[in-house]
Design an enzyme around this catalytic site. Structure first.
Site, PDB file in Angstrom:
ATOM      1  N   ARG A 153       0.851  -1.194   0.000  1.00 23.91           N
ATOM      2  CA  ARG A 153       0.000   0.000   0.000  1.00 23.91           C
ATOM      3  C   ARG A 153       0.883   1.239   0.000  1.00 23.91           C
ATOM      4  NH1 ARG A 153      -3.467  -2.798  -1.652  1.00 23.91           N
ATOM      5  NH2 ARG A 153      -5.153  -3.758  -0.480  1.00 23.91           N
ATOM      6  N   GLU A 154       0.756   2.033  -1.041  1.00 21.14           N
ATOM      7  CA  GLU A 154       1.511   3.293  -1.135  1.00 21.14           C
ATOM      8  C   GLU A 154       0.684   4.393  -0.470  1.00 21.14           C
ATOM      9  OE1 GLU A 154       3.242   1.757  -5.431  1.00 21.14           O
ATOM     10  OE2 GLU A 154       1.535   3.132  -5.329  1.00 21.14           O
ATOM     11  N   ARG A 184      -1.774  25.616 -10.293  1.00 24.48           N
ATOM     12  CA  ARG A 184      -1.478  24.350  -9.629  1.00 24.48           C
ATOM     13  C   ARG A 184      -0.459  23.560 -10.441  1.00 24.48           C
ATOM     14  NH1 ARG A 184      -2.478  24.562  -4.366  1.00 24.48           N
ATOM     15  NH2 ARG A 184      -4.678  24.859  -3.850  1.00 24.48           N
ATOM     16  N   GLU A 199      -6.372  31.469   7.109  1.00 27.28           N
ATOM     17  CA  GLU A 199      -6.301  31.360   5.643  1.00 27.28           C
ATOM     18  C   GLU A 199      -7.259  32.328   4.955  1.00 27.28           C
ATOM     19  OE1 GLU A 199      -4.284  29.903   3.617  1.00 27.28           O
ATOM     20  OE2 GLU A 199      -3.187  28.515   4.906  1.00 27.28           O
ATOM     21  N   SER A 221      -8.551  11.732  -1.247  1.00 27.90           N
ATOM     22  CA  SER A 221      -8.058  10.599  -2.053  1.00 27.90           C
ATOM     23  C   SER A 221      -7.806   9.399  -1.156  1.00 27.90           C
ATOM     24  CB  SER A 221      -6.747  10.973  -2.746  1.00 27.90           C
ATOM     25  OG  SER A 221      -6.948  12.024  -3.638  1.00 27.90           O
ATOM     26  N   GLU A 281      -5.076  12.625   3.408  1.00 23.65           N
ATOM     27  CA  GLU A 281      -5.450  14.046   3.430  1.00 23.65           C
ATOM     28  C   GLU A 281      -6.924  14.223   3.807  1.00 23.65           C
ATOM     29  OE1 GLU A 281      -5.270  18.181   0.831  1.00 23.65           O
ATOM     30  OE2 GLU A 281      -5.929  16.372  -0.169  1.00 23.65           O
ATOM     31  N   GLU A 332       1.753  33.894  -1.746  1.00 27.39           N
ATOM     32  CA  GLU A 332       0.541  33.548  -2.496  1.00 27.39           C
ATOM     33  C   GLU A 332       0.605  34.180  -3.890  1.00 27.39           C
ATOM     34  OE1 GLU A 332      -1.968  31.689  -1.194  1.00 27.39           O
ATOM     35  OE2 GLU A 332      -1.608  31.763   0.961  1.00 27.39           O
TER      36      GLU A 332
END
Lengths: 176, 176
Positions: free
Chosen positions: A36-37, A63, A91, A112, A118, A139
């Protein structure tokens, strides 16, 4: 039945600034061993910020993984030890100059889950007050305020392509 | 203004089965050099499959990065050279046994654009026909059919925590 996967060994491949990578060997009942990565990430927040005129603040941001500019809600990574609400306040201020009189956690999700831990916390920000703009010099973004009708059209045309932004807006729409 | 980030160098850190990792050094106008950690992924599909009784097919699956079982729509990775629609047909069949008389791409999005190029294609599958169940022996899942009202409630309780599942269902809801 869904069986858990027992970790047999764990190899650290990379330790970075935003992410780290490890490869676990797991044992699955009746299926033997598999790799599992796993991309480790410290978590992030996204903020659906709604103005008095019912406009939503969106950001255009380059991005690198996609070599593309995306439309996104204000967002950012949790700093070490920072709780999600503090992060959302910071933020929103850094990226847009706004503070929110009302900031409410509306959902948490995994972006994901197949290869990463995450987790993103989505906040709904209302009663916005524009303060002194102390933009983070790191930014590289453009800020927009767009009406819900226009955003709906952008979603229909697939012009909004960021998962947290889509999910955040679609969830917030049911609350506002 | 949003400026692009010019790649100065690119180091391959890891080449794996599901993901690979590279670290790019980029040059940003007026800001100098920065590192970008990029998880490369071959793309995936997710399928919002709706039965004649207006139930949605959901799957329970153990996700190692979270050490947790998640509720998800049927989904899977694109094989090399496979187009998204072929992949959706294959994954729906492998994971649920169903074929769809009607399969329509409703959205494409990036799950984690800050550090990965993973792109997910969401299909709406209707006119389902249950065929011979040839489940992939590598799969370790449970299959459920749930009504939209129950799913709405699960979303409100934050029991659905997978981004593609949330986004897929919220987008499909506007179409059905």
């Amino acid at each position: 039945m869904v069986v858990e996967e027992k970790t047999i060994s764990s190899d650290r491949v990379y330790t970075g600034k935003v992410i780290s990578l490890r490869v676990d060997t797991v044992e699955i009942e009746r299926q033997g061993y598999q790799k599992r990565e796993i991309v480790e990430h410290g978590g992030a927040v996204g903020i659906v910020a709604i103005t008095e005129d019912k406009e939503i603040i969106l950001i255009k941001q380059f991005r690198k993984p996609l070599e593309k500019v995306l439309w996104e809600i204000p967002a950012g990574k949790l700093e070490l030890g920072e709780n999600p609400k503090e992060c959302a306040i910071r933020e929103l201020k850094e990226e847009t100059g706004y503070s929110a009189g009302n900031l409410k956690l509306i959902h948490k999700f995994f972006t994901s889950p197949g290869f990463s831990n995450e987790k993103i916390y989505i906040f709904l920000a209302t009663d916005l007050i524009l303060g002194e703009c102390k933009f983070d010099c790191d930014e590289n973004i453009e800020i927009y305020k767009l009406g819900l009708e226009e955003i709906n059209e952008m979603i229909q045309k697939n012009e909004i392509e960021d998962a947290k932004t889509l999910t955040g807006i679609l969830l917030a729409k049911e609350l506002i």
